[in-house]
Design a protein around this motif. Structure first.
Motif, PDB file in Angstrom:
ATOM      1  N   GLU A 167      -2.866  12.797  -5.187  1.00 44.28           N
ATOM      2  CA  GLU A 167      -2.440  12.455  -3.892  1.00 44.28           C
ATOM      3  C   GLU A 167      -3.440  11.223  -3.728  1.00 44.28           C
ATOM      4  O   GLU A 167      -4.397  11.128  -4.297  1.00 44.28           O
ATOM      5  N   GLN A 168      -3.053  10.370  -2.588  1.00 46.95           N
ATOM      6  CA  GLN A 168      -3.569   9.195  -2.458  1.00 46.95           C
ATOM      7  C   GLN A 168      -4.974   9.471  -2.050  1.00 46.95           C
ATOM      8  O   GLN A 168      -5.873   8.539  -2.461  1.00 46.95           O
ATOM      9  N   LYS A 169      -5.447  10.607  -1.345  1.00 46.26           N
ATOM     10  CA  LYS A 169      -6.833  10.539  -0.716  1.00 46.26           C
ATOM     11  C   LYS A 169      -7.666  10.860  -2.270  1.00 46.26           C
ATOM     12  O   LYS A 169      -9.120  10.622  -2.253  1.00 46.26           O
ATOM     13  N   ASP A 170      -7.111  11.314  -3.091  1.00 44.89           N
ATOM     14  CA  ASP A 170      -7.794  11.727  -4.413  1.00 44.89           C
ATOM     15  C   ASP A 170      -7.680  10.736  -5.501  1.00 44.89           C
ATOM     16  O   ASP A 170      -8.325  10.712  -6.759  1.00 44.89           O
ATOM     17  N   GLN A 171      -7.059   9.398  -5.405  1.00 42.99           N
ATOM     18  CA  GLN A 171      -6.841   8.404  -6.278  1.00 42.99           C
ATOM     19  C   GLN A 171      -8.068   7.640  -6.466  1.00 42.99           C
ATOM     20  O   GLN A 171      -9.007   7.254  -5.611  1.00 42.99           O
ATOM     21  N   LYS A 172      -8.311   7.038  -7.799  1.00 41.00           N
ATOM     22  CA  LYS A 172      -9.679   6.263  -8.189  1.00 41.00           C
ATOM     23  C   LYS A 172      -9.412   4.888  -8.076  1.00 41.00           C
ATOM     24  O   LYS A 172     -10.520   4.180  -7.605  1.00 41.00           O
ATOM     25  N   LEU A 173      -8.177   4.539  -8.043  1.00 40.41           N
ATOM     26  CA  LEU A 173      -7.910   2.952  -8.135  1.00 40.41           C
ATOM     27  C   LEU A 173      -8.160   2.345  -6.422  1.00 40.41           C
ATOM     28  O   LEU A 173      -7.442   2.758  -5.710  1.00 40.41           O
ATOM     29  N   GLY A 174      -8.821   1.393  -6.335  1.00 38.20           N
ATOM     30  CA  GLY A 174      -8.936   0.759  -4.956  1.00 38.20           C
ATOM     31  C   GLY A 174      -7.855  -0.603  -5.071  1.00 38.20           C
ATOM     32  O   GLY A 174      -7.810  -1.231  -6.211  1.00 38.20           O
ATOM     33  N   MET A 175      -7.146  -0.936  -4.107  1.00 38.51           N
ATOM     34  CA  MET A 175      -6.328  -1.830  -4.050  1.00 38.51           C
ATOM     35  C   MET A 175      -6.065  -2.565  -2.580  1.00 38.51           C
ATOM     36  O   MET A 175      -6.388  -1.692  -1.854  1.00 38.51           O
ATOM     37  N   MET A 176      -6.159  -3.737  -2.509  1.00 36.65           N
ATOM     38  CA  MET A 176      -5.791  -4.449  -1.314  1.00 36.65           C
ATOM     39  C   MET A 176      -4.661  -5.617  -1.488  1.00 36.65           C
ATOM     40  O   MET A 176      -4.963  -6.305  -2.433  1.00 36.65           O
ATOM     41  N   VAL A 205       2.590  -1.014   6.650  1.00 37.89           N
ATOM     42  CA  VAL A 205       1.470  -0.159   6.335  1.00 37.89           C
ATOM     43  C   VAL A 205       2.374   1.017   5.090  1.00 37.89           C
ATOM     44  O   VAL A 205       1.513   0.995   4.215  1.00 37.89           O
ATOM     45  N   ARG A 206       3.398   1.544   5.391  1.00 41.41           N
ATOM     46  CA  ARG A 206       3.759   2.371   4.523  1.00 41.41           C
ATOM     47  C   ARG A 206       4.172   1.809   3.251  1.00 41.41           C
ATOM     48  O   ARG A 206       3.976   2.639   2.141  1.00 41.41           O
ATOM     49  N   ARG A 207       4.703   0.616   3.532  1.00 43.45           N
ATOM     50  CA  ARG A 207       5.085   0.169   2.146  1.00 43.45           C
ATOM     51  C   ARG A 207       3.742  -0.132   1.206  1.00 43.45           C
ATOM     52  O   ARG A 207       3.663  -0.123  -0.058  1.00 43.45           O
ATOM     53  N   GLN A 208       2.702  -0.652   1.941  1.00 42.33           N
ATOM     54  CA  GLN A 208       1.405  -0.800   1.142  1.00 42.33           C
ATOM     55  C   GLN A 208       0.857   0.341   0.459  1.00 42.33           C
ATOM     56  O   GLN A 208       0.512   0.353  -0.730  1.00 42.33           O
ATOM     57  N   LEU A 209       0.916   1.440   1.518  1.00 44.91           N
ATOM     58  CA  LEU A 209       0.290   2.583   0.858  1.00 44.91           C
ATOM     59  C   LEU A 209       1.275   3.453  -0.325  1.00 44.91           C
ATOM     60  O   LEU A 209       0.750   3.738  -1.292  1.00 44.91           O
ATOM     61  N   GLU A 210       2.583   3.155  -0.228  1.00 43.72           N
ATOM     62  CA  GLU A 210       3.331   3.539  -1.190  1.00 43.72           C
ATOM     63  C   GLU A 210       3.074   2.968  -2.704  1.00 43.72           C
ATOM     64  O   GLU A 210       3.076   3.316  -3.614  1.00 43.72           O
ATOM     65  N   MET A 211       2.576   1.481  -2.488  1.00 41.60           N
ATOM     66  CA  MET A 211       2.257   0.699  -3.483  1.00 41.60           C
ATOM     67  C   MET A 211       0.995   1.048  -4.152  1.00 41.60           C
ATOM     68  O   MET A 211       0.526   0.323  -5.161  1.00 41.60           O
ATOM     69  N   HIS A 212       0.084   2.103  -3.594  1.00 36.86           N
ATOM     70  CA  HIS A 212      -1.187   2.357  -3.790  1.00 36.86           C
ATOM     71  C   HIS A 212      -2.425   1.601  -3.238  1.00 36.86           C
ATOM     72  O   HIS A 212      -3.294   1.713  -3.865  1.00 36.86           O
ATOM     73  N   GLY A 419     -10.651  -1.677  -9.030  1.00 37.17           N
ATOM     74  CA  GLY A 419      -9.669  -2.140  -7.959  1.00 37.17           C
ATOM     75  C   GLY A 419      -9.032  -3.295  -8.382  1.00 37.17           C
ATOM     76  O   GLY A 419      -9.440  -4.318  -9.260  1.00 37.17           O
ATOM     77  N   PHE A 420      -8.150  -3.762  -7.508  1.00 35.54           N
ATOM     78  CA  PHE A 420      -7.439  -4.848  -7.688  1.00 35.54           C
ATOM     79  C   PHE A 420      -7.002  -5.578  -6.426  1.00 35.54           C
ATOM     80  O   PHE A 420      -6.590  -4.790  -5.431  1.00 35.54           O
ATOM     81  N   LEU A 421      -6.856  -6.956  -6.181  1.00 33.63           N
ATOM     82  CA  LEU A 421      -6.597  -7.504  -4.708  1.00 33.63           C
ATOM     83  C   LEU A 421      -5.415  -8.755  -5.093  1.00 33.63           C
ATOM     84  O   LEU A 421      -6.020  -9.166  -6.160  1.00 33.63           O
ATOM     85  N   HIS A 422      -4.771  -8.672  -4.060  1.00 32.28           N
ATOM     86  CA  HIS A 422      -3.766 -10.115  -4.371  1.00 32.28           C
ATOM     87  C   HIS A 422      -3.604 -10.620  -2.911  1.00 32.28           C
ATOM     88  O   HIS A 422      -3.460  -9.584  -1.900  1.00 32.28           O
ATOM     89  N   TRP A 423      -3.853 -11.716  -2.806  1.00 35.13           N
ATOM     90  CA  TRP A 423      -3.707 -12.392  -1.391  1.00 35.13           C
ATOM     91  C   TRP A 423      -2.475 -12.311  -0.660  1.00 35.13           C
ATOM     92  O   TRP A 423      -2.217 -12.364   0.439  1.00 35.13           O
ATOM     93  N   GLY A 424      -1.133 -12.053  -1.461  1.00 36.05           N
ATOM     94  CA  GLY A 424       0.105 -12.412  -1.004  1.00 36.05           C
ATOM     95  C   GLY A 424       1.005 -11.139  -0.711  1.00 36.05           C
ATOM     96  O   GLY A 424       2.002 -10.975  -1.722  1.00 36.05           O
ATOM     97  N   PHE A 425       0.922 -10.081   0.070  1.00 34.76           N
ATOM     98  CA  PHE A 425       1.647  -9.182   0.634  1.00 34.76           C
ATOM     99  C   PHE A 425       3.050  -9.629   1.276  1.00 34.76           C
ATOM    100  O   PHE A 425       4.063  -9.414   0.788  1.00 34.76           O
ATOM    101  N   ASN A 426       2.805 -10.394   2.302  1.00 37.01           N
ATOM    102  CA  ASN A 426       3.848 -11.060   2.907  1.00 37.01           C
ATOM    103  C   ASN A 426       3.763 -12.528   3.414  1.00 37.01           C
ATOM    104  O   ASN A 426       3.752 -12.743   4.695  1.00 37.01           O
ATOM    105  N   TYR A 427       2.966 -13.240   2.791  1.00 34.62           N
ATOM    106  CA  TYR A 427       2.488 -14.510   3.403  1.00 34.62           C
ATOM    107  C   TYR A 427       3.438 -15.687   3.235  1.00 34.62           C
ATOM    108  O   TYR A 427       2.946 -17.002   2.965  1.00 34.62           O
ATOM    109  N   TYR A 428       4.658 -15.406   2.703  1.00 37.39           N
ATOM    110  CA  TYR A 428       5.608 -16.511   2.801  1.00 37.39           C
ATOM    111  C   TYR A 428       5.692 -17.537   3.839  1.00 37.39           C
ATOM    112  O   TYR A 428       5.957 -16.801   5.095  1.00 37.39           O
ATOM    113  N   ILE A 429       5.706 -18.810   3.707  1.00 36.71           N
ATOM    114  CA  ILE A 429       5.431 -19.721   4.946  1.00 36.71           C
ATOM    115  C   ILE A 429       6.844 -20.861   4.591  1.00 36.71           C
ATOM    116  O   ILE A 429       6.600 -21.502   5.589  1.00 36.71           O
ATOM    117  N   GLY A 430       7.705 -20.574   3.892  1.00 37.90           N
ATOM    118  CA  GLY A 430       8.607 -21.376   3.830  1.00 37.90           C
ATOM    119  C   GLY A 430      10.087 -20.992   4.810  1.00 37.90           C
ATOM    120  O   GLY A 430       9.571 -20.100   5.484  1.00 37.90           O
TER     121      GLY A 430
END
Length: 522
Positions: A167-176, A205-212, A419-430
């Motif tokens: 379950e998410q509360k027990d997962q080891k991977l950090g992600m943002m 938020v739900r979409r982010q959590l589903e993606m871990h 853990g893993f980080l990427h800056w662009g979840f929904n940052y499209y500006i076009g």
């Protein structure tokens, strides 16, 4: 009429039919798995009903998505941003731009009309208690313009291993993934702080959590000014609301947003985001930072968020501005003691200013020994990707092989990171992300999809195939970490055949699946 494809390969409007009508899948319990398919009736049809029948009733959820094509208007360049010179990039991109690729997933019932081809993604969420080989038939009911119906049957064979995704509360991977609040307004036409605005935010938020994702980035507070335009206070109303929703939805952590930035890459200092004329390390900068952080601390105490909050301060500190960053961090440590600082970094010379280090993938490999020393000293180490460097290096670009978006999370495990980080979840500006996937940025263009991994829909947030791949990679990581240490080393040896570094990777889907199956059986 029907062709089945692996979920780890790109499909295009001109993808050749393969007449494969059976889907053979391998997965663990409590995990997502899926496949792509193309219905090619050579005339206009509409999907009007779906029906999933398992030989024995199973706790498995089935979802069907229409695959919307996205235009990749430029290719990823050899070193930086994008290019239309195919000769520069033909050795590592999938196709010559411009081209269309199926990336956006729209729930099938929301699509009113189709072209002559119907590309679909079929997703299963396998619940606990399902073990062994499970068989079933997915029936797709389609009708032509004269309302005549046909039934297309897909034979499903699902091998579920006796392993359970935690379950998410027990997962080891950090992600943002950094989140752009302004784009809720821009892309959905809602008003700030309206009921519709916060309903959409909750869905994001739900979409982010589903993606871990484990860390949800909050907005930063708005400055309050007097009649002389001087900053006298800060309004955290939106920050509090966003934090409450994220925690209600089950986010393990919320992260205070950056409050400073550099103007140019090699600047020696940072400026305050709400007052660019003020240097963060100046005396006035100190007063304003103290005012901001002390109020933030009082809110964190009042809400009882101390164990659920982290903070980013100033994005991408590097050798040029390390002293300025340390000054900001020292103010934060003084005003908000006990809260960890997480930051994307470009240097290792920030000891004491960072708790969770997030170097870029090439920066990490270049200075791996130094970052390993930091990790050995007991500090957490993630990594991140962004538009630079370009070329044949792992990223989520839409003209790189789709499997690379999954390998991104494998590399977290391979290098012993957390853990893993990427800056662009929904940052499209076009203006039109469906027809121009390359986002404009400072007179150039970011690689296709670098700024976003989801698509805005009407009162909805659509996933992408890259989202699916990244989510699958996160699932893989959790399964790898659940293995005993000896078996984890065996997994790393298998990985060396597929992705021994960020710039060396094997994208043969059959070979990937064979090794993934070995890992599931290990």
């Amino acid at each position: 009429m029907l062709s089945i494809y692996n979920e780890n390969e790109w499909l295009y409007p001109d993808t050749e039919v393969n007449k494969n009508t059976h889907a053979h899948l391998h997965t663990a319990q409590n995990a997502y798995i899926g496949f792509q398919c193309i219905l090619d009736p050579q005339e206009k049809f509409k999907l009007c009903h779906i029906q999933m029948n398992w030989e024995v009733e199973q706790p498995i959820e089935t979802e069907v998505f229409y695959l919307e094509s996205i235009t990749v208007d430029e290719n990823t360049d050899l070193e930086f941003m994008t290019t239309l010179d195919y000769e520069r990039c033909k050795t590592f991109v999938t196709r010559q731009a411009p081209f269309k690729v199926y990336d956006c997933l729209i729930p099938w019932e929301k699509v009113e009309s189709y072209e002559k081809r119907i590309p679909l993604y079929i997703q299963f969420k396998v619940g606990e208690g399902t073990v062994g080989e499970v068989r079933g038939i997915l029936k797709l009911f389609i009708e032509d313009e004269s309302k005549q119906q046909k039934i297309v049957e897909i034979v499903i064979k699902l091998q579920v291993y006796d392993k359970r995704l935690p379950e998410q509360k027990d997962q080891k991977l950090g992600m943002m993934n950094f989140f752009c609040y302004d784009n809720i307004i821009k892309n959905h036409g809602v008003t700030l702080n309206s009921k519709a605005y916060w309903a959409l935010y909750r869905l994001y938020v739900r979409r982010q959590l589903e993606m871990h994702c484990t860390h949800i980035m909050l907005p930063y507070a708005k400055s309050i000014r007097n009649e002389k335009n001087e900053v006298v206070d800060f309004d955290f109303t939106e920050v509090i609301k966003a934090g409450e929703i994220a925690l209600e939805e089950g986010a393990p952590f919320i992260v205070g947003a950056c409050i400073a930035h550099w103007g140019e890459w090699n600047d020696k200092g940072y400026y305050l985001l709400w007052e660019p004329s003020i240097a963060a390390e100046s005396l006035e900068g100190y007063y304003q930072l103290k005012k901001y952080f002390c109020k933030w601390q009082s809110i964190v105490d009042e809400k009882g968020w101390n164990r659920r909050i982290m903070q980013s301060l100033a994005d991408e500190p590097q050798v040029y501005n390390a002293l300025s960053y340390r000054a900001i961090a020292s103010v934060f440590r003084k005003c908000v003691p006990g809260v960890n600082i997480i930051e994307a970094v470009e240097t290792f010379n920030l000891g004491g200013g960072i708790d969770i280090w997030v170097p870029k993938q090439d920066t990490y490999e270049k200075h791996r020994e130094k970052f390993q020393e930091i990790q050995d000293a007991g500090e957490q180490m993630w990594y991140y990707t962004c538009a630079f460097p370009a070329g044949k290096i792992m990223n989520r670009s839409m003209d790189l092989p789709l499997l690379v978006s999954r390998y991104i999370l494998w590399m977290v495990f391979y290098y012993g990171l957390s853990g893993f980080l990427h800056w662009g979840f929904n940052y499209y500006i076009g203006e039109d992300l469906y027809h121009e996937a390359c986002c404009p940025h400072k007179g150039k263009k970011l690689p296709a999809g670098d700024a976003h991994i989801i698509y805005p829909g009407e009162k909805d947030v659509y996933r992408s195939m890259r989202y699916i791949a990244q989510r699958a990679g996160a699932q893989d990581y959790e399964l790898f970490k659940a293995l005993p240490c000896i078996q984890q080393e065996q997994v790393r040896r298998w990985m060396q055949k597929l992705c021994p570094s960020f710039k060396v990777y094997n994208t043969e889907v059959e070979q990937f699946e064979s090794i993934r199956k070995l890992i599931l059986e290990s």
